[in-house]
Every structure is written in C-alpha cells, then in structure tokens.
Design a protein around this motif. Structure first.
Motif, PDB file in Angstrom:
ATOM      1  N   ALA A  88       0.835  -1.199   0.000  1.00 25.54           N
ATOM      2  CA  ALA A  88       0.000   0.000   0.000  1.00 25.54           C
ATOM      3  C   ALA A  88       0.872   1.253   0.000  1.00 25.54           C
ATOM      4  N   ASN A  89       0.306   2.335  -0.497  1.00 24.21           N
ATOM      5  CA  ASN A  89       0.988   3.627  -0.500  1.00 24.21           C
ATOM      6  C   ASN A  89       0.109   4.655   0.216  1.00 24.21           C
ATOM      7  N   CYS A  90      -0.076   4.476   1.503  1.00 20.91           N
ATOM      8  CA  CYS A  90      -0.888   5.403   2.278  1.00 20.91           C
ATOM      9  C   CYS A  90      -0.035   6.630   2.617  1.00 20.91           C
ATOM     10  N   GLU A  91      -0.494   7.782   2.172  1.00 18.46           N
ATOM     11  CA  GLU A  91       0.316   8.979   2.289  1.00 18.46           C
ATOM     12  C   GLU A  91       0.633   9.342   3.734  1.00 18.46           C
ATOM     13  N   TYR A  92      -0.274   9.071   4.651  1.00 15.79           N
ATOM     14  CA  TYR A  92      -0.120   9.483   6.049  1.00 15.79           C
ATOM     15  C   TYR A  92       0.589   8.444   6.905  1.00 15.79           C
ATOM     16  N   CYS A  93       0.950   7.291   6.362  1.00 14.12           N
ATOM     17  CA  CYS A  93       1.401   6.129   7.139  1.00 14.12           C
ATOM     18  C   CYS A  93       2.531   6.486   8.108  1.00 14.12           C
ATOM     19  N   TYR A  94       2.403   6.036   9.365  1.00 10.32           N
ATOM     20  CA  TYR A  94       3.422   6.323  10.367  1.00 10.32           C
ATOM     21  C   TYR A  94       4.731   5.602  10.069  1.00 10.32           C
ATOM     22  N   LEU A  95       4.685   4.589   9.201  1.00 13.83           N
ATOM     23  CA  LEU A  95       5.908   3.879   8.834  1.00 13.83           C
ATOM     24  C   LEU A  95       6.756   4.660   7.822  1.00 13.83           C
ATOM     25  N   GLN A  96       6.237   5.797   7.337  1.00 10.94           N
ATOM     26  CA  GLN A  96       6.997   6.613   6.396  1.00 10.94           C
ATOM     27  C   GLN A  96       8.389   6.931   6.936  1.00 10.94           C
ATOM     28  N   THR A  97       8.488   7.155   8.236  1.00  9.90           N
ATOM     29  CA  THR A  97       9.767   7.582   8.806  1.00  9.90           C
ATOM     30  C   THR A  97      10.545   6.453   9.472  1.00  9.90           C
ATOM     31  N   THR A  98      10.029   5.240   9.466  1.00 11.11           N
ATOM     32  CA  THR A  98      10.709   4.151  10.173  1.00 11.11           C
ATOM     33  C   THR A  98      11.306   3.102   9.254  1.00 11.11           C
ATOM     34  N   GLN A  99      10.925   3.085   7.990  1.00 12.08           N
ATOM     35  CA  GLN A  99      11.381   2.022   7.099  1.00 12.08           C
ATOM     36  C   GLN A  99      12.329   2.509   6.010  1.00 12.08           C
ATOM     37  N   GLY A 100      12.807   3.728   6.159  1.00 14.19           N
ATOM     38  CA  GLY A 100      13.859   4.212   5.294  1.00 14.19           C
ATOM     39  C   GLY A 100      13.396   4.649   3.916  1.00 14.19           C
ATOM     40  N   GLU A 101      14.385   5.029   3.111  1.00 19.98           N
ATOM     41  CA  GLU A 101      14.107   5.529   1.761  1.00 19.98           C
ATOM     42  C   GLU A 101      13.606   4.419   0.850  1.00 19.98           C
ATOM     43  N   LYS A 102      13.988   3.168   1.158  1.00 15.59           N
ATOM     44  CA  LYS A 102      13.654   2.043   0.283  1.00 15.59           C
ATOM     45  C   LYS A 102      12.908   0.973   1.090  1.00 15.59           C
ATOM     46  N   ALA A 135       0.250  -7.356  12.902  1.00  9.32           N
ATOM     47  CA  ALA A 135       0.133  -6.385  11.805  1.00  9.32           C
ATOM     48  C   ALA A 135       0.656  -5.009  12.186  1.00  9.32           C
ATOM     49  N   SER A 136       1.629  -4.953  13.090  1.00 13.41           N
ATOM     50  CA  SER A 136       2.132  -3.655  13.531  1.00 13.41           C
ATOM     51  C   SER A 136       2.979  -2.961  12.468  1.00 13.41           C
ATOM     52  N   ILE A 137       3.727  -3.741  11.684  1.00 20.39           N
ATOM     53  CA  ILE A 137       4.630  -3.141  10.693  1.00 20.39           C
ATOM     54  C   ILE A 137       4.345  -3.665   9.283  1.00 20.39           C
ATOM     55  N   HIS A 267      -6.085  12.025  12.774  1.00 24.17           N
ATOM     56  CA  HIS A 267      -4.921  12.237  11.913  1.00 24.17           C
ATOM     57  C   HIS A 267      -3.838  13.001  12.669  1.00 24.17           C
ATOM     58  N   ARG A 268      -2.599  12.528  12.518  1.00 26.57           N
ATOM     59  CA  ARG A 268      -1.456  13.188  13.133  1.00 26.57           C
ATOM     60  C   ARG A 268      -0.242  13.051  12.223  1.00 26.57           C
ATOM     61  N   PHE A 269       0.734  13.863  12.436  1.00 24.58           N
ATOM     62  CA  PHE A 269       1.974  13.744  11.668  1.00 24.58           C
ATOM     63  C   PHE A 269       3.121  14.347  12.459  1.00 24.58           C
ATOM     64  N   THR A 270       4.319  13.901  12.164  1.00 25.37           N
ATOM     65  CA  THR A 270       5.519  14.492  12.737  1.00 25.37           C
ATOM     66  C   THR A 270       6.169  15.393  11.694  1.00 25.37           C
ATOM     67  N   LYS A 271       7.085  16.216  12.133  1.00 23.53           N
ATOM     68  CA  LYS A 271       7.783  17.104  11.196  1.00 23.53           C
ATOM     69  C   LYS A 271       8.578  16.278  10.176  1.00 23.53           C
ATOM     70  N   ALA A 272       9.213  15.199  10.647  1.00 28.54           N
ATOM     71  CA  ALA A 272       9.993  14.345   9.738  1.00 28.54           C
ATOM     72  C   ALA A 272       9.090  13.660   8.721  1.00 28.54           C
ATOM     73  N   TYR A 300       6.645   7.396  21.533  1.00 28.05           N
ATOM     74  CA  TYR A 300       7.885   6.848  20.985  1.00 28.05           C
ATOM     75  C   TYR A 300       8.981   7.910  20.868  1.00 28.05           C
ATOM     76  N   GLY A 301       8.874   8.925  21.720  1.00 29.43           N
ATOM     77  CA  GLY A 301       9.943   9.904  21.799  1.00 29.43           C
ATOM     78  C   GLY A 301       9.959  10.938  20.693  1.00 29.43           C
ATOM     79  N   LYS A 302       8.787  11.232  20.113  1.00 29.76           N
ATOM     80  CA  LYS A 302       8.718  12.238  19.053  1.00 29.76           C
ATOM     81  C   LYS A 302       7.502  13.134  19.273  1.00 29.76           C
ATOM     82  N   PHE A 303       7.672  14.395  18.913  1.00 32.02           N
ATOM     83  CA  PHE A 303       6.530  15.298  18.913  1.00 32.02           C
ATOM     84  C   PHE A 303       5.682  15.036  17.671  1.00 32.02           C
ATOM     85  N   LYS A 304       4.374  15.110  17.831  1.00 33.87           N
ATOM     86  CA  LYS A 304       3.473  14.925  16.697  1.00 33.87           C
ATOM     87  C   LYS A 304       2.431  16.039  16.712  1.00 33.87           C
ATOM     88  N   TYR A 305       1.944  16.352  15.538  1.00 35.05           N
ATOM     89  CA  TYR A 305       0.919  17.379  15.396  1.00 35.05           C
ATOM     90  C   TYR A 305      -0.449  16.716  15.316  1.00 35.05           C
TER      91      TYR A 305
END
Length: 336
Positions: A88-102, A135-137, A267-272, A300-305
């Motif tokens: 899947a390509n969910c734009e908001y996915c929290y895994l965007q910042t945990t699974q790297g560029e690839k 199904a966490s990751i 809905h939430r997001f981090t700066k990263a 998990y030690g990050k600020f989120k909006y």
C-alpha cells in the motif's frame, strides 16, 4: 482488488531449508516474477521518489530470527512479524519515517520457528491468556498469497487454549480464511475510513466497498471483529461522510450478534513525516498545516501534530455517538 504481484523477488539462500520456500518459489515462477538469489536487495532507481516507488514493488523472502517480542499496548500483549512493510501507499502512514528511503517488503518463511517462539511466551504466561498482534509493521492480508503464513497462524491460535491473535488490514483478500478452524481465537480488525480518505490517501488498497464486502465474509465466518477508524480527518462534509460510513457498516453487520470493537485515531503527523510525505506525494491533499495543530509529545519519543483540543474533543464526541447509535454491542477501546 487484484492481488499484489512484485516486480522482482529476492530469495535469501537460508530460506531454502524450509519447506515453505519450495511452494513460494514455484508460485513466483508461475507468476513470472523475476527471481534473484541473494539476501542483499539492490535498489538504485535514481531519485528518492523513484527508489521509494521501486521498493514498493520489491520483496525479499527471508527469515525472522527475533526471539524477544516487544509489547504492543493497547492492541495486544506482544507483537510479532510475518512480514514487514506492505504494497500500500498510504500517504499518512506512520511507517513513512521508520522504514527508510527504500521500504521494500520482507516476507519471513520460517513460520514454524516463529510459532515455536510464540508458544514459549504463551507457556510462560500460563494460566493467563496471552494476546499477540501480527500487523504492527505490515498488512499480512496483502502478502498472504505469497506465503500462506497467516493461514498457519490462525490455525495455530485456533488450537491454542491460551493464545489469541489480532490483526488489521486494508485489503479484502479474505476467502482463504473463511473455512479455517479459528475457534474465535483470531480477531479480524479492518481499517475503515470514508471514501474521500481512502480514495485520496490510501493508494493501492481495497476500496471502501471492497472492504465492506470482506467484513461481511469474515463476520459470516464467525470471527471476532473490530475496526480501526483511522486516521479520522476534518474536511468539508466530514460529518456527513462518517455518518454514512457507520450506517453502511451497520447494514453489513445486520446478522452479526457479537461484540464489535472500535479503535479511534485522529490524523497526526511528525515534522519528519511531513518532509517525506511532500517529497513522495508532491500533489498531496493532506492537511499538514502546523499552525492549525497542537504539538503533542508521543509515546515513541517524538513530537506529533494533532488536532487542537476543541476539534479533537468534538471529533471524539461525534464519532463515539455515531458508533453507539448504530451498534448495541459496541466497545470503544480508545481515542487518540
């Protein structure tokens, strides 16, 4: 929805000693998927955006050697992985910042060892029931046809006196689970949202209509059922569309007489994450305006909006009322 077929499959040589590998390789060959015998995945498509797109069509078949399982509150006692990442390509996915560029997918074929490890946790916690999230990751339904892992898991937990399984999906390929002896020990949860959110932000997932069809099948098969309503968004006409969501779901579950759980996530997001989202989805319609949000410290030690308090409280109250008005046996597990 059409099944996910990778553009290329990497075969880690160490999986060849497992019986599951032969069946998987034969299936890949039948699908005419190019196979590379290597544990090292090579993705060099040029730009970060191209690398991301290529990774989302690349699978590595390997093993999961994790012995120490981590907590998965509030979903379950522990989490384990049959796979990682998903097509899947969910734009908001929290895994965007945990699974790297690839973020290529990994599918683990040492299922017997994974289940043996789970059994040790069940036995250690006896006589209490121990629950597990798989199904966490990943989205195990999206990749099930490439391994058969989840079917074995469901049957394992069906036989287990004190083990329980939970999973969540955005996909509708559930037919292979309908006749399994699950003994109500596996809880299927579906991530649901309005057609606006699904159509605009959840690319390469099953449609709202397809998910509702899968819900009806799983309900008829007697599985415990739950829903993750996420990410809940405020946009033009959001109240009407969420109302229609729950009314449609009520009709789908008209013959289901057991408890139904709901997990509500705004809905939430981090700066990263925001930086990656606008890079990967240049025309995104996501509301990422930090000025409209409240900055909150995450677990998990990050600020989120997140939405500001008046909007958040209004959202919680409204969605909760919709649920309670439509489902007599509803349990709202949390709102966050």
């Amino acid at each position: 929805m059409k099944l996910f077929i990778p553009d290329i499959a990497y075969i880690d040589p160490k999986i060849l000693k497992y019986k599951e590998s032969k069946k998987t390789i034969e299936y890949l060959e039948k699908l005419k998927v190019p196979i590379v015998n290597s544990k090292k995945v090579v993705i060099d498509s040029g730009s970060p955006e191209e690398n991301y797109a290529t990774a989302k069509k690349t699978v590595l078949f390997t093993t999961n050697g994790q012995k120490k399982l981590v907590s998965c509150k509030p979903s379950a006692d522990y989490q384990f992985s049959l796979s990682s990442s998903c097509p899947a390509n969910c734009e908001y996915c929290y895994l965007q910042t945990t699974q790297g560029e690839k973020p290529f997918m990994k599918i683990f074929l040492n299922i017997e060892e994974i289940l043996e490890n789970i059994q040790t946790y069940i036995e250690t916690n006896m006589p209490s029931i121990t629950s597990f999230e798989c199904a966490s990751i990943t989205d195990p339904i999206a990749l099930e046809h490439l391994s058969g892992n989840l079917k074995e898991c469901i049957e394992f937990f069906g036989r287990s006196e004190k083990g329980r399984l939970r999973l969540v999906t955005k996909f509708d390929d559930v037919d292979s689970f309908l006749t399994l002896k699950h003994n109500k020990h596996t809880k299927f949860r579906f991530t649901l949202n309005t057609p606006y959110v699904i159509d605009n932000f959840e690319h390469n997932t099953s449609s709202f209509k397809e998910r509702i069809g899968a819900v009806k099948k799983i309900a008829a098969a007697g599985y415990p059922i739950g829903f993750i309503i996420a990410p809940i968004m405020i946009y033009d006409n959001w109240r009407v569309e969420y109302k229609e969501l729950f009314e449609t779901l009520k009709i789908a579950l008209a013959d289901y007489n057991d408890e139904v759980s709901f997990e509500l996530i705004q809905h939430r997001f981090t700066k990263a994450a925001k930086e990656l989202i606008v890079q990967r989805f240049k025309n995104t319609k996501l509301d990422l305006d930090e000025e409209k949000r409240l900055l909150k410290w995450g677990p998990y030690g990050k600020f989120k909006y997140v939405y500001k308090k008046p909007e958040s409280e209004d959202m919680k109250k409204y969605i909760s009322e919709l649920i309670n008005n439509n489902f007599e046996l509803a349990i709202i597990e949390y709102f966050t």
